[in-house]
Design an enzyme around this catalytic site. Structure first.
Site, short mmCIF file in Angstrom:
data_model
loop_
_atom_site.label_atom_id
_atom_site.label_comp_id
_atom_site.label_asym_id
_atom_site.label_seq_id
_atom_site.Cartn_x
_atom_site.Cartn_y
_atom_site.Cartn_z
N GLY A 250 0.43 -0.74 -0.49
CA GLY A 250 0.86 0.01 0.07
C GLY A 250 0.38 1.43 -0.56
CG ASP B 272 -5.91 -0.55 12.00
OD1 ASP B 272 -6.38 0.59 12.43
OD2 ASP B 272 -5.90 -0.96 11.10
CG ASP C 274 -5.33 -3.29 -0.34
OD1 ASP C 274 -5.10 -3.36 0.86
OD2 ASP C 274 -6.13 -4.99 -0.34
CD GLU D 257 3.18 0.21 7.74
OE1 GLU D 257 2.47 0.79 6.50
OE2 GLU D 257 3.82 -0.50 7.99
CG ASP D 258 -0.52 1.80 3.75
OD1 ASP D 258 -0.07 1.12 5.31
OD2 ASP D 258 -1.12 0.75 2.84
N GLY E 116 -0.67 -0.58 15.07
CA GLY E 116 0.47 -0.75 15.03
C GLY E 116 1.85 -2.02 15.02
NE ARG F 277 -2.49 -3.20 -3.50
CZ ARG F 277 -2.60 -3.46 -2.37
NH1 ARG F 277 -2.27 -2.42 -1.46
NH2 ARG F 277 -2.47 -4.30 -1.41
P1 IMP Z 1 -1.64 -2.00 11.58
O1 IMP Z 1 -3.15 -3.11 12.25
O2 IMP Z 1 -1.47 -1.31 12.16
O3 IMP Z 1 -0.80 -3.55 11.57
O4 IMP Z 1 -2.35 -2.32 9.91
C1 IMP Z 1 -1.57 -3.67 9.50
C2 IMP Z 1 -2.14 -3.08 7.84
O5 IMP Z 1 -3.82 -3.64 7.57
C3 IMP Z 1 -1.88 -1.91 6.89
O6 IMP Z 1 -0.47 -1.26 6.57
C4 IMP Z 1 -2.43 -2.03 5.45
O7 IMP Z 1 -2.30 -2.70 4.70
C5 IMP Z 1 -3.81 -1.99 6.88
N1 IMP Z 1 -4.82 -1.52 7.06
C6 IMP Z 1 -5.00 -0.46 8.07
N2 IMP Z 1 -6.38 0.21 8.30
C7 IMP Z 1 -6.80 -0.30 7.10
C8 IMP Z 1 -7.65 0.78 6.90
O8 IMP Z 1 -8.27 1.87 7.09
N3 IMP Z 1 -7.68 0.61 5.04
C9 IMP Z 1 -6.83 -0.21 3.82
N4 IMP Z 1 -6.26 -0.88 4.70
C10 IMP Z 1 -5.70 -0.95 6.21
MG MG Z 2 -4.03 -4.17 3.00
#
Ligand code: IMP
Ligand code: MG
Length: 178
Positions: free
Chosen positions: A47, A106, A162, A102-103, A108, A168
Site C-alpha cells: 500500500g 492502525d 486496498d 507506511e500507508d 501498530g 488501490r
Molecule cells: P496495523 O494494524 O497497524 O498493523 O496495520 C496493518 C495493515 O492493515 C496496514 O498496513 C494496512 O495495509 C492495513 N489497514 C489498516 N487499516 C486499513 C484501512 O483503513 N484501509 C486499508 N488497509 C488498512
Molecule cells: Mg491491505
C-alpha cells in the site's frame, strides 16, 4: 471509478499538498546530500508504494528506494501480534538514514515488526513516515515522525490502500462501507 460504497475523505489535491510538505520537512531534516549520508525510503508493500514515490519526488536530495512487507497471520480482518516479514530488504542500509514509509498505522503491529527488522540492519537513524494514522485503534505505542493525516476509525481505500486488492489505484482516499 465511482461506487455508492465509497465516501470521499481526502482528495488527491489534499494528499499531494501534504506529501509536498512532508517531503520538504524530510529534506530539511537530512540536508547533507552526500554518499556519506545516504537517505533511504523503505516502503511497506504494497500500500505505501504510491506514497513512497510521491514523497521521494518531494524531497530535494538523493534518496534510495527499498521495499519490505509484513503480513499478519492472526485470525479475522484485523491485525494481531503475529506479524511476519514476508518480503525482506535487499539493500544494505547499515550506517544510512532510513525512513520506513507506511500507508497507515492502525494497531501498530505491522509498523513495529518492520521497524524491528530495519533496526537489525544497523541504520544510522531510523524514522517512520505514515500517510495515515488511526490512533483510536492503536495497541502498541508507535512514534510517527512524519504523519500525513489523522483519520477516524473507518476503513479507507485509495492512494495505495486496498480492500482485497481493489481500489488501490484510486487517486483520492475514501471511506469504504463494508
Ligand atoms: P496495523 O494494524 O497497524 O498493523 O496495520 C496493518 C495493515 O492493515 C496496514 O498496513 C494496512 O495495509 C492495513 N489497514 C489498516 N487499516 C486499513 C484501512 O483503513 N484501509 C486499508 N488497509 C488498512
Ligand atoms: Mg491491505
Amino acid at each position: 471509478m465511482s461506487s455508492p460504497r465509497l465516501k470521499l475523505l481526502l482528495t488527491h489535491d489534499q494528499i499531494s499538498a501534504r506529501v509536498e510538505e512532508l517531503g520538504q520537512t524530510i529534506g530539511e531534516d537530512f540536508p547533507t546530500n552526500s554518499s556519506a549520508e545516504p537517505l533511504w525510503l523503505i516502503a511497506a508493500l504494497k500500500g505505501a508504494v504510491f506514497f513512497q514515490v510521491d514523497l521521494a519526488r518531494a524531497i530535494d536530495r538523493d534518496v534510495g528506494l527499498g521495499f519490505v512487507r509484513a503480513s499478519s497471520y492472526g485470525t479475522g480482518a484485523t491485525s494481531s501480534g503475529d506479524v511476519r516479514v514476508t518480503v525482506d530488504l535487499e539493500d544494505n542500509i547499515a550506517g544510512a538514514h532510513v525512513i520506513l514509509v507506511e500507508d497507515i498505522v492502525d494497531t501498530g503491529y505491522s509498523a513495529q515488526a518492520l521497524l524491528d527488522r530495519l533496526a537489525a540492519a544497523k541504520p544510522r537513524t531510523l524514522r517512520l513516515a505514515a500517510l495515515l494514522d488511526k490512533p483510536s485503534r492503536r495497541e502498541l505505542p508507535i512514534t510517527i515522525d512524519y504523519r500525513g493525516f489523522e483519520i477516524p476509525d473507518q476503513f479507507v481505500v485509495g492512494y495505495g490502500l486496498d480492500h482485497d486488492e481493489r481500489y488501490r489505484n484510486l487517486r483520492d482516499i475514501s471511506v469504504l462501507s463494508l
